[in-house]
Structure formats: C-alpha cells, structure tokens
Design a protein around this motif. Structure first.
Motif, PDB file in Angstrom:
ATOM      1  N   ALA A 181       8.420  55.296 -36.422  1.00  0.00           N
ATOM      2  CA  ALA A 181       9.354  55.740 -35.384  1.00  0.00           C
ATOM      3  C   ALA A 181      10.477  54.736 -35.211  1.00  0.00           C
ATOM      4  O   ALA A 181      11.072  54.633 -34.135  1.00  0.00           O
ATOM      5  CB  ALA A 181       8.597  55.936 -34.071  1.00  0.00           C
ATOM      6  N   ILE A 187      12.191  60.213 -36.026  1.00  0.00           N
ATOM      7  CA  ILE A 187      11.678  60.040 -34.661  1.00  0.00           C
ATOM      8  C   ILE A 187      12.621  59.175 -33.844  1.00  0.00           C
ATOM      9  O   ILE A 187      12.898  59.463 -32.677  1.00  0.00           O
ATOM     10  CB  ILE A 187      10.255  59.462 -34.691  1.00  0.00           C
ATOM     11  CG1 ILE A 187       9.288  60.451 -35.357  1.00  0.00           C
ATOM     12  CG2 ILE A 187       9.782  59.139 -33.280  1.00  0.00           C
ATOM     13  CD1 ILE A 187       7.872  59.949 -35.488  1.00  0.00           C
ATOM     14  N   ASP A 188      13.135  58.115 -34.445  1.00  0.00           N
ATOM     15  CA  ASP A 188      14.103  57.253 -33.763  1.00  0.00           C
ATOM     16  C   ASP A 188      15.363  58.039 -33.401  1.00  0.00           C
ATOM     17  O   ASP A 188      15.977  57.812 -32.351  1.00  0.00           O
ATOM     18  CB  ASP A 188      14.453  56.071 -34.670  1.00  0.00           C
ATOM     19  CG  ASP A 188      14.860  54.816 -33.902  1.00  0.00           C
ATOM     20  OD1 ASP A 188      14.700  54.787 -32.664  1.00  0.00           O
ATOM     21  OD2 ASP A 188      15.314  53.858 -34.540  1.00  0.00           O
ATOM     22  N   LEU A 213       8.260  61.970 -30.396  1.00  0.00           N
ATOM     23  CA  LEU A 213       7.416  60.833 -30.762  1.00  0.00           C
ATOM     24  C   LEU A 213       5.980  61.043 -30.298  1.00  0.00           C
ATOM     25  O   LEU A 213       5.027  60.830 -31.073  1.00  0.00           O
ATOM     26  CB  LEU A 213       7.979  59.558 -30.123  1.00  0.00           C
ATOM     27  CG  LEU A 213       7.037  58.346 -30.035  1.00  0.00           C
ATOM     28  CD1 LEU A 213       6.697  57.823 -31.420  1.00  0.00           C
ATOM     29  CD2 LEU A 213       7.650  57.250 -29.169  1.00  0.00           C
ATOM     30  N   THR A 217       2.725  61.653 -32.741  1.00  0.00           N
ATOM     31  CA  THR A 217       1.641  60.677 -32.694  1.00  0.00           C
ATOM     32  C   THR A 217       0.331  61.337 -32.293  1.00  0.00           C
ATOM     33  O   THR A 217      -0.730  61.046 -32.864  1.00  0.00           O
ATOM     34  CB  THR A 217       1.997  59.547 -31.713  1.00  0.00           C
ATOM     35  OG1 THR A 217       3.240  58.958 -32.097  1.00  0.00           O
ATOM     36  CG2 THR A 217       0.924  58.478 -31.698  1.00  0.00           C
ATOM     37  N   VAL A 231       1.811  52.808 -34.346  1.00  0.00           N
ATOM     38  CA  VAL A 231       3.191  53.302 -34.260  1.00  0.00           C
ATOM     39  C   VAL A 231       4.141  52.128 -34.422  1.00  0.00           C
ATOM     40  O   VAL A 231       3.932  51.054 -33.840  1.00  0.00           O
ATOM     41  CB  VAL A 231       3.457  53.987 -32.905  1.00  0.00           C
ATOM     42  CG1 VAL A 231       4.919  54.431 -32.802  1.00  0.00           C
ATOM     43  CG2 VAL A 231       2.522  55.179 -32.712  1.00  0.00           C
TER      44      VAL A 231
END
Length: 372
Positions: A181, A187-188, A213, A217, A231
């Motif tokens: 992430a 995800i970022d 995110l 997860t 993560v």
C-alpha cells in the motif's frame, strides 16, 4: 568475532504466526527477472532467495495479483498455475535453508503503460489523473499515460483478487503475505487526495479513501489468517508522483483501521523512498507505531548501527534492509561480524540473468578471519 553493538538485531522475535531467529528483514526488491513468457519465477529466482535465507524474514519482490496489476517488464505474478508452481520452487529452496518468506501483493494502478496491459488497454486508477514519469516496458522506457477511472464493480473485483492472491501465495508455500500500500501504487493512489478525486464511497473523506486499503487487507486476512498478513505504507514519500494535502490524519486513521484487523505487522518506509529519512513538513512517525498494536518494521536508510539502536530503544521491532541485500547475500553474517558491505552494480538491477543477481560473493574465510 561477533560485533556486540548489533546484538539487539539477533534477538528472536514472534511475528504473527512465525518465530523469527533475528530482527533483520529482507525488503521487497523489484529485479524484473521472471520468465518472459509466463511471468513465473524460475530456478534462478530460487537460487537468489535461497542465498539470502538467513534473514529473519524475506519479503519477496512486489508481485502482481492480476494481469492488469503489472507496471514493469518481467515482474512476477501470482495469479496463474505456472506462477504458483514457479513460486513453489522459490519457497522450497528458502525453506530448505531454514528461511521464512512473505510475498508482497501488488497492483500498480496508474503506474503502468498500455504495452504492459492486457490487450493494450489503459492502466486503471481511482481517478483519471496522469502521473509524471516513465514506465519500464519490454522495449524500454515510455511516458506514462492518463489512466482509466475504476468502476465500483471493478473495485470489488480487485478487492476479491487480493484475497485470491493471498490464498495462491499460501498454496505456493509462502509463510505470510504483505499488502503493498506504499510508493504511489494502486492502494496508495486511493489513499491520497492528489490521485483520488472520487465522489463515491471510495473518495472524499479520509474514511472513504482508506476504505480500499481496509477491504483489500481484510480480503487477504480472511483468506490466510490475519496473523499471516502485513501491510506496507509510505506516508511521507512522494515516489511515483504521489502526495496528500494532509498526510498526518490520513495515515493515522489508516493505521488505526489496520490495527483493528489484527494483522501481524506494519512495514513503514520512514521518509522519502530511497531518500531522506526526515523530509520537510513530515509528521511524527512514532505516532503510527503507537497506534498499531502489532509488530512494526522500520525501513529506509538504515545501517546496522541505527537498526540496532532503534530495536534496542523499542522504536521498531524489526528493520528491513533493501539495496544492501542485493550485493550482500550474507548480510546477516556481515552485520553480525561488523564486516564491510559490498556495493551493488546499478547497471544490473533490472532485467537480465545471473549477473548482478546471484553472483555477488559471500564473505570468504579470509575475510572472516580478518574481521575476527
């Protein structure tokens, strides 16, 4: 003779479902050496990782969870039978040397190019915002393009694929998985307001931007157990043209939500990726450590002395070393002995074969005697 100043790095540690013999982690490192036709790992990759099996934990290179998740030439996947079988060769070789291994699950989002996408399609992202930079394709570097914004049903499908990829990783013999992430990838991109201008449930408020995110997860945790999931975040890094107008509250909330999932660890790039540990306008990373009830892995700019100091002080539980592991397959021994580290050859970092990959020598008997 062992260097007593680094003794804290050689204390064992319980990480989720795993018992680690030391606090030294091999960080995920893209090397672009998967099979060109199948994007499956092969014996060469198994040899590379087995050389580094003395790490407390190896986090294998970023690995795309689906064909659309690829952003660089010749990076491996974990979505096909051939790829799962290839990874079995790798994990088998690492386990035979007594090592432990996690697989980093990756979707690059907009950091790609049509040449790397199925059918030459556009890369996907939270919003149709073009990144600055160039993509590494099979025919060289090419400017990145404006991506296509994901539809809601596509987001749900990608979330499900994180769960499937985690299950595939366990089937391939990995002990854990890490959700990537960080570093401006998909995800970022959902997390940051520079790249996410959505007005639906995945955009706008911090809780909405954190949603993807958490869903990804949780999908992985549901598939393999939260104690086998970590993560990776990079709250202060501008890598891959990423930014947020107010990262402090954003990442504090993200970590609070991750902690609620009871995942095994948080792996944080402290500062700018491959750059300064304390960039201007940063926030106190210790806050993230306090908010997360699992283990904390520090990463970025560590040398053995700093690593030992921060482990001893309780600032981190483990330390991830990246590029030092490329040229030093026996990094654990070198740290233990206080031996000098070899320098990597930047010309052989990406693509190619054995050169600059499995041919870096370990310490020989003469070098060890000299250190002792």
């Amino acid at each position: 003779m062992s260097d007593p100043t680094v003794a804290p790095l050689f204390e064992p540690f319980r990480l989720g479902a795993l018992d680690l013999p030391n606090r030294i982690v091999m960080a995920p490192l893209t090397r672009s050496r998967a099979d060109h036709a199948t994007l499956a790992p092969r014996q060469l990759n198994a040899d590379y990782y087995a050389q580094r099996a003395s790490a407390g934990l190896i986090i294998a290179e970023a690995t795309q969870i689906m064909p659309e998740g690829q952003g660089y030439a010749w990076t491996p996947g974990v979505y096909s039978d051939e790829q799962i079988e290839g990874w079995k060769i790798v994990t088998g070789a690492v386990h035979a040397k007594g090592g432990r291994m996690a697989l980093q699950l990756w979707h690059v989002g907009r950091i790609s190019h049509p040449d790397l996408q199925p059918g030459g399609g556009l890369p996907v992202a939270p919003s149709a915002i073009k990144p600055e930079g160039q993509a590494f394709t099979e025919t060289g570097f090419k400017p990145m393009v404006t991506p296509r914004a994901l539809e809601l049903d596509e987001i749900k499908a990608i979330v499900a694929q994180y769960g499937k990829a985690a299950a595939n990783a366990r089937a391939a013999g990995f002990d854990m998985v890490e959700i990537h992430a960080a570093n401006g990838y998909l995800i970022d991109q959902f997390l940051r307001d520079k790249t996410n201008t959505r007005t639906d449930a995945y955009g706008g408020s911090i809780d909405n931007r954190v949603r993807f995110l958490i869903e990804a997860t949780k999908a992985a945790a549901d598939a393999v157990g939260a104690d086998r999931v970590g993560v990776r975040l990079s709250p202060l890094s501008p890598f891959n043209d990423i930014a947020d107008s107010n990262p402090g509250p954003l990442f504090q909330r993200a970590v609070e939500r991750l902690s609620e999932l009871n995942v095994a660890y948080l792996h944080v790039i402290e500062g700018e990726t491959q750059g300064a540990r304390e960039p201007e306008n940063g926030f106190d990373l210790a806050t993230l450590r306090k908010l997360f009830k699992g283990a904390y892995i520090g990463n970025n700019g560590y040398d053995p002395a700093l690593a030992a100091q921060r482990v001893a002080g309780g600032d981190v539980d483990l330390v991830a070393f990246g590029r030092a592991y490329i040229a030093n397959p026996d990094l654990v021994d070198r740290i233990r002995l206080g031996a000098p580290l070899a320098e990597l050859d930047k010309a052989t970092l990406y693509g190619g074969g054995a050169e600059g990959y499995v041919d870096y020598p370990a310490l020989n008997a003469g070098a060890e005697a000299k250190v002792a």
